[in-house]
Design an enzyme around this catalytic site. Sequence first.
Site, PDB file in Angstrom:
ATOM      1  N   ASP A 116       0.857  -1.194   0.000  1.00  0.00           N
ATOM      2  CA  ASP A 116       0.000   0.000   0.000  1.00  0.00           C
ATOM      3  C   ASP A 116       0.890   1.241   0.000  1.00  0.00           C
ATOM      4  OD1 ASP A 116      -1.669  -2.183   0.736  1.00  0.00           O
ATOM      5  OD2 ASP A 116      -3.038  -0.840   1.791  1.00  0.00           O
ATOM      6  N   LYS A 175      -7.259   3.143  -3.180  1.00  0.00           N
ATOM      7  CA  LYS A 175      -7.652   3.172  -1.773  1.00  0.00           C
ATOM      8  C   LYS A 175      -7.907   4.611  -1.351  1.00  0.00           C
ATOM      9  CE  LYS A 175      -5.302   2.149   2.663  1.00  0.00           C
ATOM     10  NZ  LYS A 175      -4.101   1.517   3.245  1.00  0.00           N
ATOM     11  N   LYS A 219     -10.486  -0.077  -2.148  1.00  0.00           N
ATOM     12  CA  LYS A 219     -10.306  -0.224  -0.704  1.00  0.00           C
ATOM     13  C   LYS A 219     -10.709   1.062   0.004  1.00  0.00           C
ATOM     14  CE  LYS A 219      -6.869  -1.176   2.928  1.00  0.00           C
ATOM     15  NZ  LYS A 219      -5.494  -1.650   3.224  1.00  0.00           N
TER      16      LYS A 219
END
Length: 287
Positions: free
Chosen positions: A140, A203, A239
């Site tokens: 991430d 995300k 996400k």
Amino acid sequence: MAETNKYLDALNKYKTDIKDEDITATVNEIISKKFAANNTKEAYKRIYSCIDLTSLNATDTREDIWNFTEKVNDFDGSSDTPNVAAICVYPNFAEVVKEALIADVKIAAVAGGFPSSQTFTEIKVAEAALAVAAGADEIDIVLNLGYFLEENYEELSEEISEIKDTCRDAKLKVILETGALKSASNIMKASILSLYSGADFIKTSTGKGYEGASLEAAYVMCTAIKEYETKTGIKSGFKASGGISTTEEAVKYYTIVKEVLGDEYLSNEYFRIGASRLAGNLINSIK
């Protein structure tokens, strides 16, 4: 300039001139009409299986992360309540999770100068590579907001592509930090550029310093994923992260994904929620 035009051309294929008030109205309509039908135990179980269980504290120790992982190993769900999707930690703890993990759960690590993304590209690439070598299945990173805000789309996209290359088989999630981007138009542009540059997931937020996830940001990002798939045939994941702790909040994000992207996206292959407190609340709701 020719190279820069390549990225502008990519953006021009999508509708990025979108109004915040229109997005808010659409989201409110979806939630008012669809939330109740999704507020079920079956949805809670599916959401639980999409959690990236997260520990990103400055005070984390090896023992903390080992014990954190043991709790995932000890999960006493049944065959119809799967375990969480992943454990998400700082990159230096990926190896600890790998050593302790018995459950069939992915290892995710933040990298790339998380949470600000303000460091040298070479350091970001090296950090991602080290995390993958230590056992991370997923990385991430945060989009370079400085590049984005000055419309330096070439360096922004090339940096993401470099990190994606070093991830090898690991999935790359690009955090847009939607609370800093603020507008629906910016969120759409950042989504498209991230997908164009190789992101496997986009995300919402880091949960560090800026407003976390919002339903409006989720709607815009899911719309970008849908349009990108229509144009390229490539499916990408979404996400939500940053402040999602209650079952009700989680079901609202589930509802947005379902209505925009469809049931086929409601698995942990394409849908994640980053959380630390949500898991316990979901289990209580299931019970």
